[in-house]
Scaffold this motif. Structure first.
Motif, PDB file in Angstrom:
ATOM      1  N   SER A   1      49.759 -45.103 -22.230  1.00 41.63           N
ATOM      2  CA  SER A   1      50.302 -43.968 -22.991  1.00 41.63           C
ATOM      3  C   SER A   1      49.686 -42.657 -22.512  1.00 41.63           C
ATOM      4  N   LEU A   2      48.434 -42.698 -22.079  1.00 44.12           N
ATOM      5  CA  LEU A   2      47.766 -41.477 -21.621  1.00 44.12           C
ATOM      6  C   LEU A   2      48.277 -41.008 -20.261  1.00 44.12           C
ATOM      7  N   THR A   3      48.835 -41.920 -19.470  1.00 41.20           N
ATOM      8  CA  THR A   3      49.324 -41.531 -18.150  1.00 41.20           C
ATOM      9  C   THR A   3      50.458 -40.521 -18.233  1.00 41.20           C
ATOM     10  N   SER A   4      51.148 -40.473 -19.363  1.00 39.63           N
ATOM     11  CA  SER A   4      52.251 -39.526 -19.522  1.00 39.63           C
ATOM     12  C   SER A   4      51.812 -38.257 -20.259  1.00 39.63           C
ATOM     13  N   ARG A   5      50.527 -38.158 -20.546  1.00 37.60           N
ATOM     14  CA  ARG A   5      50.005 -36.989 -21.242  1.00 37.60           C
ATOM     15  C   ARG A   5      49.048 -36.222 -20.330  1.00 37.60           C
ATOM     16  N   LYS A   6      48.757 -35.008 -20.718  1.00 37.79           N
ATOM     17  CA  LYS A   6      47.808 -34.211 -19.956  1.00 37.79           C
ATOM     18  C   LYS A   6      46.399 -34.438 -20.491  1.00 37.79           C
ATOM     19  N   VAL A   7      45.493 -34.704 -19.573  1.00 33.43           N
ATOM     20  CA  VAL A   7      44.113 -35.043 -19.930  1.00 33.43           C
ATOM     21  C   VAL A   7      43.164 -34.112 -19.181  1.00 33.43           C
ATOM     22  N   VAL A   8      42.289 -33.440 -19.928  1.00 33.77           N
ATOM     23  CA  VAL A   8      41.326 -32.528 -19.312  1.00 33.77           C
ATOM     24  C   VAL A   8      39.982 -32.684 -20.020  1.00 33.77           C
ATOM     25  N   ASN A   9      38.920 -32.661 -19.241  1.00 32.98           N
ATOM     26  CA  ASN A   9      37.574 -32.792 -19.788  1.00 32.98           C
ATOM     27  C   ASN A   9      37.008 -31.404 -20.102  1.00 32.98           C
TER      28      ASN A   9
ATOM     29  N   LEU B   1      44.799 -22.578 -27.575  1.00 28.95           N
ATOM     30  CA  LEU B   1      43.725 -23.414 -28.119  1.00 28.95           C
ATOM     31  C   LEU B   1      44.217 -24.780 -28.585  1.00 28.95           C
ATOM     32  N   ASP B   2      45.333 -24.826 -29.285  1.00 28.04           N
ATOM     33  CA  ASP B   2      45.820 -26.101 -29.817  1.00 28.04           C
ATOM     34  C   ASP B   2      46.132 -27.099 -28.702  1.00 28.04           C
ATOM     35  N   VAL B   3      46.803 -26.627 -27.664  1.00 29.99           N
ATOM     36  CA  VAL B   3      47.172 -27.536 -26.585  1.00 29.99           C
ATOM     37  C   VAL B   3      45.937 -27.965 -25.793  1.00 29.99           C
ATOM     38  N   LEU B   4      44.973 -27.065 -25.627  1.00 32.26           N
ATOM     39  CA  LEU B   4      43.738 -27.412 -24.926  1.00 32.26           C
ATOM     40  C   LEU B   4      42.930 -28.436 -25.726  1.00 32.26           C
ATOM     41  N   THR B   5      42.940 -28.280 -27.038  1.00 33.33           N
ATOM     42  CA  THR B   5      42.253 -29.247 -27.908  1.00 33.33           C
ATOM     43  C   THR B   5      42.890 -30.624 -27.765  1.00 33.33           C
ATOM     44  N   GLU B   6      44.216 -30.643 -27.656  1.00 33.65           N
ATOM     45  CA  GLU B   6      44.923 -31.911 -27.458  1.00 33.65           C
ATOM     46  C   GLU B   6      44.536 -32.557 -26.131  1.00 33.65           C
ATOM     47  N   TYR B   7      44.459 -31.765 -25.078  1.00 33.18           N
ATOM     48  CA  TYR B   7      44.069 -32.288 -23.767  1.00 33.18           C
ATOM     49  C   TYR B   7      42.666 -32.898 -23.833  1.00 33.18           C
ATOM     50  N   ASP B   8      41.758 -32.202 -24.538  1.00 27.32           N
ATOM     51  CA  ASP B   8      40.378 -32.671 -24.643  1.00 27.32           C
ATOM     52  C   ASP B   8      40.288 -33.934 -25.489  1.00 27.32           C
ATOM     53  N   GLN B   9      41.085 -34.009 -26.549  1.00 29.91           N
ATOM     54  CA  GLN B   9      41.114 -35.218 -27.379  1.00 29.91           C
ATOM     55  C   GLN B   9      41.633 -36.402 -26.563  1.00 29.91           C
ATOM     56  N   ASN B  10      42.604 -36.153 -25.712  1.00 29.20           N
ATOM     57  CA  ASN B  10      43.113 -37.206 -24.830  1.00 29.20           C
ATOM     58  C   ASN B  10      42.001 -37.703 -23.909  1.00 29.20           C
ATOM     59  N   TYR B  11      41.172 -36.774 -23.457  1.00 32.57           N
ATOM     60  CA  TYR B  11      40.059 -37.167 -22.587  1.00 32.57           C
ATOM     61  C   TYR B  11      39.058 -38.042 -23.328  1.00 32.57           C
TER      62      TYR B  11
ATOM     63  N   ARG C   1      47.427 -15.063 -23.833  1.00 29.07           N
ATOM     64  CA  ARG C   1      47.664 -16.393 -23.263  1.00 29.07           C
ATOM     65  C   ARG C   1      47.536 -16.346 -21.739  1.00 29.07           C
ATOM     66  N   MET C   2      46.740 -17.241 -21.188  1.00 27.38           N
ATOM     67  CA  MET C   2      46.524 -17.303 -19.749  1.00 27.38           C
ATOM     68  C   MET C   2      47.190 -18.556 -19.178  1.00 27.38           C
ATOM     69  N   SER C   3      47.380 -18.558 -17.864  1.00 24.30           N
ATOM     70  CA  SER C   3      47.981 -19.711 -17.190  1.00 24.30           C
ATOM     71  C   SER C   3      47.024 -20.901 -17.231  1.00 24.30           C
ATOM     72  N   LEU C   4      47.599 -22.084 -17.371  1.00 21.09           N
ATOM     73  CA  LEU C   4      46.804 -23.317 -17.378  1.00 21.09           C
ATOM     74  C   LEU C   4      46.939 -24.088 -16.061  1.00 21.09           C
ATOM     75  N   ASP C   5      47.480 -23.414 -15.056  1.00 22.57           N
ATOM     76  CA  ASP C   5      47.726 -24.086 -13.773  1.00 22.57           C
ATOM     77  C   ASP C   5      46.450 -24.513 -13.066  1.00 22.57           C
ATOM     78  N   ASP C   6      45.342 -23.825 -13.339  1.00 23.49           N
ATOM     79  CA  ASP C   6      44.105 -24.124 -12.622  1.00 23.49           C
ATOM     80  C   ASP C   6      43.244 -25.182 -13.321  1.00 23.49           C
ATOM     81  N   LEU C   7      43.747 -25.742 -14.407  1.00 21.86           N
ATOM     82  CA  LEU C   7      42.989 -26.787 -15.102  1.00 21.86           C
ATOM     83  C   LEU C   7      42.851 -28.027 -14.219  1.00 21.86           C
ATOM     84  N   LYS C   8      41.728 -28.735 -14.382  1.00 24.60           N
ATOM     85  CA  LYS C   8      41.500 -29.961 -13.616  1.00 24.60           C
ATOM     86  C   LYS C   8      42.073 -31.149 -14.392  1.00 24.60           C
TER      87      LYS C   8
END
Length: 205
Positions: free
Chosen positions: A82-90, A108-118, A46-53
């Motif tokens: 509703s999306l303003t309170s969630r994390k969104v990444v392309n 992977l699961d959380v990143l997939t969620e971020y991408d689905q939000n996008y 597991r790596m840090s997600l701090d550098d995500l855009k």
């Protein structure tokens, strides 16, 4: 004549054989590379997600005051709220294997969620923009579509609608910027969008 025909036919069959054999070898090499990358990806910690855009949705700058008595528009506004309170990444154009290699399988699961939000974000922005255009608020719709482009959307209609608006305002330089933005996409739509803009507005490029 028959011998010539037979020889030609045999040469053709041999050529087909080598083409098929080459394609099979290429497929096997690609398959082996895929499973090799997948094996490496599954062992990444597991790596840090701090550098995500992370994408901030500037809802306060959107035309929420227009047509908000329209059920469709209200639905789009609510979705964005509703999306303003969630994390969104392309992550468009990046496979699950790519994500696991960079950030670890456990993420992977959380990143997939971020991408689905996008995906929900850019689709909702375009639907809202379309509704505003139908209602005669093209300039206000542009605000939504320009934001979508700034996030790296690959929805072709967003680029086409913006280009039509810029052309109507004789802002041809903006069309060139659209083409440049589309050219930087990590998506199969990249070539489709850039080709359409070049063919539709040949005098701009």
């Amino acid at each position: 004549m028959n011998l010539f025909f037979l020889a030609s036919f045999l040469i053709f069959i041999i050529m087909i054989f080598f083409v098929i054999r080459g394609q099979q070898r290429k497929f096997k090499e690609q398959e082996a590379e895929f499973w090799s990358r997948e094996a490496r990806a599954n062992s990444v910690r597991r790596m840090s997600l701090d550098d995500l855009k992370y994408i901030h949705i500037p809802l306060e700058g959107f035309p929420t005051h227009l047509m908000n008595d329209d059920p469709e528009v209200l639905e789009y506004i609510n979705i964005l709220e509703s999306l303003t309170s969630r994390k969104v990444v392309n992550f468009t154009g990046r496979s699950n294997t790519d994500l696991k290699l960079e950030y670890g399988t456990a993420n992977l699961d959380v990143l997939t969620e971020y991408d689905q939000n996008y995906t929900v974000l850019v689709r909702t922005l375009q639907k809202w923009a379309d509704r505003l255009i139908e209602g005669g608020f093209q300039k206000e719709a542009v605000v939504l579509m320009e934001f979508a482009v700034s996030t790296g959307t690959d929805i072709s209609r967003t680029y086409y609608c913006l280009a039509e608006y810029y052309a109507s305002q004789k802002r041809f330089q903006e069309i060139d910027r659209l083409r440049e933005a589309a050219g930087n996409l990590h998506s199969a739509n990249r070539k489709v969008i850039t080709r359409h803009l070049q063919e539709r507005y040949p005098d701009v490029f």
